[in-house]
Design a protein around this motif. Structure first.
Motif, PDB file in Angstrom:
ATOM      1  N   GLN A 114       4.436   0.291   2.232  1.00  0.00           N
ATOM      2  CA  GLN A 114       3.728  -0.574   3.179  1.00  0.00           C
ATOM      3  C   GLN A 114       3.559  -1.943   2.527  1.00  0.00           C
ATOM      4  O   GLN A 114       3.044  -2.054   1.409  1.00  0.00           O
ATOM      5  CB  GLN A 114       2.357   0.034   3.509  1.00  0.00           C
ATOM      6  N   ARG A 144      -1.296   8.848  13.435  1.00  0.00           N
ATOM      7  CA  ARG A 144      -0.321   8.089  12.632  1.00  0.00           C
ATOM      8  C   ARG A 144       0.299   8.881  11.482  1.00  0.00           C
ATOM      9  O   ARG A 144      -0.144   9.953  11.142  1.00  0.00           O
ATOM     10  CB  ARG A 144      -0.984   6.833  12.063  1.00  0.00           C
ATOM     11  N   ASP A 145       1.327   8.266  10.900  1.00  0.00           N
ATOM     12  CA  ASP A 145       1.982   8.704   9.659  1.00  0.00           C
ATOM     13  C   ASP A 145       2.841   9.963   9.829  1.00  0.00           C
ATOM     14  O   ASP A 145       2.568  11.011   9.216  1.00  0.00           O
ATOM     15  CB  ASP A 145       0.950   8.899   8.535  1.00  0.00           C
ATOM     16  N   TRP A 168      -0.325   5.519  -3.929  1.00  0.00           N
ATOM     17  CA  TRP A 168      -0.724   4.109  -3.964  1.00  0.00           C
ATOM     18  C   TRP A 168      -1.966   3.959  -4.834  1.00  0.00           C
ATOM     19  O   TRP A 168      -2.959   4.653  -4.634  1.00  0.00           O
ATOM     20  CB  TRP A 168      -1.011   3.635  -2.541  1.00  0.00           C
ATOM     21  N   PHE A 185      -4.226   7.008  -3.543  1.00  0.00           N
ATOM     22  CA  PHE A 185      -4.307   7.377  -2.129  1.00  0.00           C
ATOM     23  C   PHE A 185      -2.907   7.492  -1.544  1.00  0.00           C
ATOM     24  O   PHE A 185      -1.925   7.008  -2.112  1.00  0.00           O
ATOM     25  CB  PHE A 185      -5.110   6.292  -1.389  1.00  0.00           C
ATOM     26  N   ALA A 186      -2.852   8.137  -0.361  1.00  0.00           N
ATOM     27  CA  ALA A 186      -1.622   8.179   0.448  1.00  0.00           C
ATOM     28  C   ALA A 186      -0.452   8.820  -0.311  1.00  0.00           C
ATOM     29  O   ALA A 186       0.679   8.357  -0.227  1.00  0.00           O
ATOM     30  CB  ALA A 186      -1.253   6.785   0.934  1.00  0.00           C
ATOM     31  N   PHE A 234       3.557   1.106  10.484  1.00  0.00           N
ATOM     32  CA  PHE A 234       2.739   1.876   9.558  1.00  0.00           C
ATOM     33  C   PHE A 234       3.554   2.980   8.878  1.00  0.00           C
ATOM     34  O   PHE A 234       4.745   3.132   9.088  1.00  0.00           O
ATOM     35  CB  PHE A 234       1.539   2.464  10.295  1.00  0.00           C
ATOM     36  N   SER A 235       2.856   3.803   8.119  1.00  0.00           N
ATOM     37  CA  SER A 235       3.520   4.749   7.209  1.00  0.00           C
ATOM     38  C   SER A 235       4.371   5.794   7.912  1.00  0.00           C
ATOM     39  O   SER A 235       4.132   6.144   9.073  1.00  0.00           O
ATOM     40  CB  SER A 235       2.464   5.453   6.359  1.00  0.00           C
ATOM     41  N   GLU A 277      -4.926  11.184   7.081  1.00  0.00           N
ATOM     42  CA  GLU A 277      -3.778  10.286   7.107  1.00  0.00           C
ATOM     43  C   GLU A 277      -2.669  10.867   6.234  1.00  0.00           C
ATOM     44  O   GLU A 277      -2.904  11.710   5.375  1.00  0.00           O
ATOM     45  CB  GLU A 277      -4.183   8.917   6.549  1.00  0.00           C
ATOM     46  N   TRP A 323      -3.955  -6.893   3.092  1.00  0.00           N
ATOM     47  CA  TRP A 323      -3.362  -6.026   4.105  1.00  0.00           C
ATOM     48  C   TRP A 323      -3.142  -6.819   5.389  1.00  0.00           C
ATOM     49  O   TRP A 323      -3.979  -7.609   5.794  1.00  0.00           O
ATOM     50  CB  TRP A 323      -4.294  -4.833   4.360  1.00  0.00           C
ATOM     51  N   ILE A 367       2.158  -5.443   8.625  1.00  0.00           N
ATOM     52  CA  ILE A 367       2.789  -4.450   7.746  1.00  0.00           C
ATOM     53  C   ILE A 367       4.269  -4.189   8.065  1.00  0.00           C
ATOM     54  O   ILE A 367       4.638  -3.812   9.167  1.00  0.00           O
ATOM     55  CB  ILE A 367       1.968  -3.141   7.769  1.00  0.00           C
ATOM     56  N   ASN A 377       0.837  -1.208   0.000  1.00  0.00           N
ATOM     57  CA  ASN A 377       0.000   0.000   0.000  1.00  0.00           C
ATOM     58  C   ASN A 377       0.870   1.256   0.000  1.00  0.00           C
ATOM     59  O   ASN A 377       1.688   1.385  -0.936  1.00  0.00           O
ATOM     60  CB  ASN A 377      -1.160  -0.027   1.002  1.00  0.00           C
ATOM     61  N   ASP A 378       0.732   2.150   0.934  1.00  0.00           N
ATOM     62  CA  ASP A 378       1.316   3.494   0.791  1.00  0.00           C
ATOM     63  C   ASP A 378       2.811   3.536   0.443  1.00  0.00           C
ATOM     64  O   ASP A 378       3.584   2.754   0.977  1.00  0.00           O
ATOM     65  CB  ASP A 378       1.212   4.249   2.126  1.00  0.00           C
TER      66      ASP A 378
END
Ligand code: FRU
Length: 460
Positions: free
Chosen positions: A37, A138-139, A261, A244-245, A80-81, A194, A45, A48, A20-21
């Protein structure tokens, strides 16, 4: 899977399983590094880790070993990211979110070679500020400005509206919470924001946030002053949640480059069977035009992947049509429309016409639309239209740059509108394409067959 027609050639995917991201974009040791990710166990998912690819030229990429994955209790639910900052001495510091049942915390790890990482023994920021739910925190994204290091965290105000939190530090280790850098007025712009990122762009600043749960991405152009972001313009990026992201970096030569992503759009069962999931956009170069609109195009270096010019054939008839074919193409087209008329492409069309995808500028509605109702015979793939507002100025030609890469599609319109998509035609001969205009128009069209970014290629 060998011979998988859906698999892209010039978009980064994980060697297998889930992506993902984009994360941790940086230049280090003379190479570009891109992390993502990654679930190394399945095309879904979970668990991660940070996957890693690198490139000397921004065009050809090689797989690197996984950077790191969850090993500590507060990241048991995944790493995570986040981002990577490289100091003048070449030390790389990754900031990322540790997720666990207890909540989300911000973590740090350092590396000299981007292969061996050393994680801090404790989280860097172990609790969110009051009013921010423990699972909506997050992120992290780090930048230097005015003698400070600033750290942004994506968050929610009371679980209701997105916000970006601002921390600052002198040493990168002790972070003081200041206040929200910028917040959504209410839930309409997303309950959680996010993957925030903030960079200078032209003579302004660009703030990007990904909106959860409606899956759109917003770019705000504005000023960063007195530790607040002041928005002057707001723009949707990749309309209809088609990517996204988004994460951007300022390259050593000053360019601002961005990746995003592009998620799967077929049933989970089919994704698991394919054995891979998710692609990153190509590197996109960002700039502001004279009206301070956010613009983007595929990084110029991508032209190195053009293997062969495909020569379109004019189609006889009253309207302007040109025919070509392929499944991995870089297409540049420019229509000068002499009357209000729709124009665009059909792609991945089968000879019997049962499968086809249309990218069309609907002149009257002032919209760029990807029509997917007949993209795939298979009912397990998403087939609703995707669209973005595209207002051409008087006399402005329609300029479309289309990157078609197996099941991945990216469309750049007049520099300022992007749409990404996934299409999964089932028929082996769904490879035909046509450029059209439904009225008087002059069309200039270039088409190239694109090569593989992985060396050696992962697929024959
Ligand atoms: C965005 C996101 C991030 C999070 C990551 C987890 O797609 O939900 O907020 O860090 O994915 O994989």
């Amino acid at each position: 899977m060998v011979g998988d027609r859906m698999r892209p050639r010039f978009h980064v995917t994980a060697p297998r399983h889930w992506l993902n991201d984009p994360n941790g974009l940086c230049q280090h040791g003379g190479r570009w590094h891109l992390h993502y990710q990654h679930n190394p166990h399945a095309a879904q998912w979970g668990a991660i880790h940070w996957g890693h690819v690198s490139s000397a030229d921004l065009v050809h990429w090689r797989d690197e070993p996984i950077a790191f994955g969850p090993t500590l209790p507060w990241e048991a639910g995944g790493c995570f990211s986040g981002c990577i900052a490289v100091d003048d001495d070449g030390l790389a510091t990754a900031y990322y979110t540790g997720a666990s049942a207890a909540g989300q915390v911000q973590c740090r790890a350092t590396s000299r070679d981007l292969l061996h990482w050393h994680k801090d023994a404790v989280p860097l920021i172990a609790t969110p500020p009051p009013g921010v739910p423990a699972h909506d925190f997050r992120d992290p994204f780090v930048l230097r400005h005015d003698g400070w290091q600033y750290l942004l965290v994506g968050a929610s105000r009371g679980g209701e509206a997105g916000q970006v939190l601002l921390y600052r530090s002198r040493d990168g280790l002790h972070w003081d919470y200041r206040h929200p850098l910028f917040e959504a007025p209410d839930a309409t712009l997303g309950a959680v924001w996010e993957c925030p990122n903030l960079l200078p762009l032209g003579d302004r600043w660009l703030l990007i946030v990904s909106q959860w749960p409606n899956l759109g991405v917003l770019g705000f152009i504005g000023r960063f002053e007195n530790e607040r972001f002041v928005a002057e313009r707001q723009q949707q990026i990749d309309g209809d949640g088609s990517a996204f992201a988004h994460l951007a970096m300022t390259a050593a030569d000053g360019r601002v480059l961005q990746w995003a992503w592009i998620d799967e759009q077929r049933e989970a069962q089919q994704v698991l069977a394919a054995g891979w999931a998710g692609a990153l956009s190509v590197p996109r170069e960002l700039w502001l035009d004279a009206r301070q609109r956010l613009c983007s195009r595929p990084a110029d270096a991508l032209a190195a992947l053009r293997q062969r010019a495909v020569v379109p054939e004019p189609v006889a008839g009253p309207s302007q049509r040109q025919r070509f074919s392929g499944r991995h193409l870089d297409i540049t087209a420019r229509w000068t429309l002499h009357a209000l008329a729709d124009a665009g492409f059909t792609l991945l069309t089968s000879p019997d016409g049962r499968e086809t995808t249309r990218i069309v500028y609907r002149a009257q509605a002032r919209r760029l639309v990807i029509e997917r109702a007949r993209s795939a015979l298979d009912a397990g793939t998403r087939r609703q239209d995707q669209q973005a507002v595209l207002v051409l100025e008087r006399g402005e030609p329609l300029e479309l740059r289309v990157l078609l890469d197996g099941s991945v599609l990216e469309v750049f319109a007049n520099g300022r509108v992007t749409l990404a998509s996934r299409i999964y035609p089932q028929l082996a001969d769904s490879v035909h394409a046509e450029a059209f205009a439904d009225g008087p128009a002059d069309l200039s069209l270039q088409v190239w067959e694109m090569g593989d970014i992985f060396d050696p290629p992962r697929e024959p």
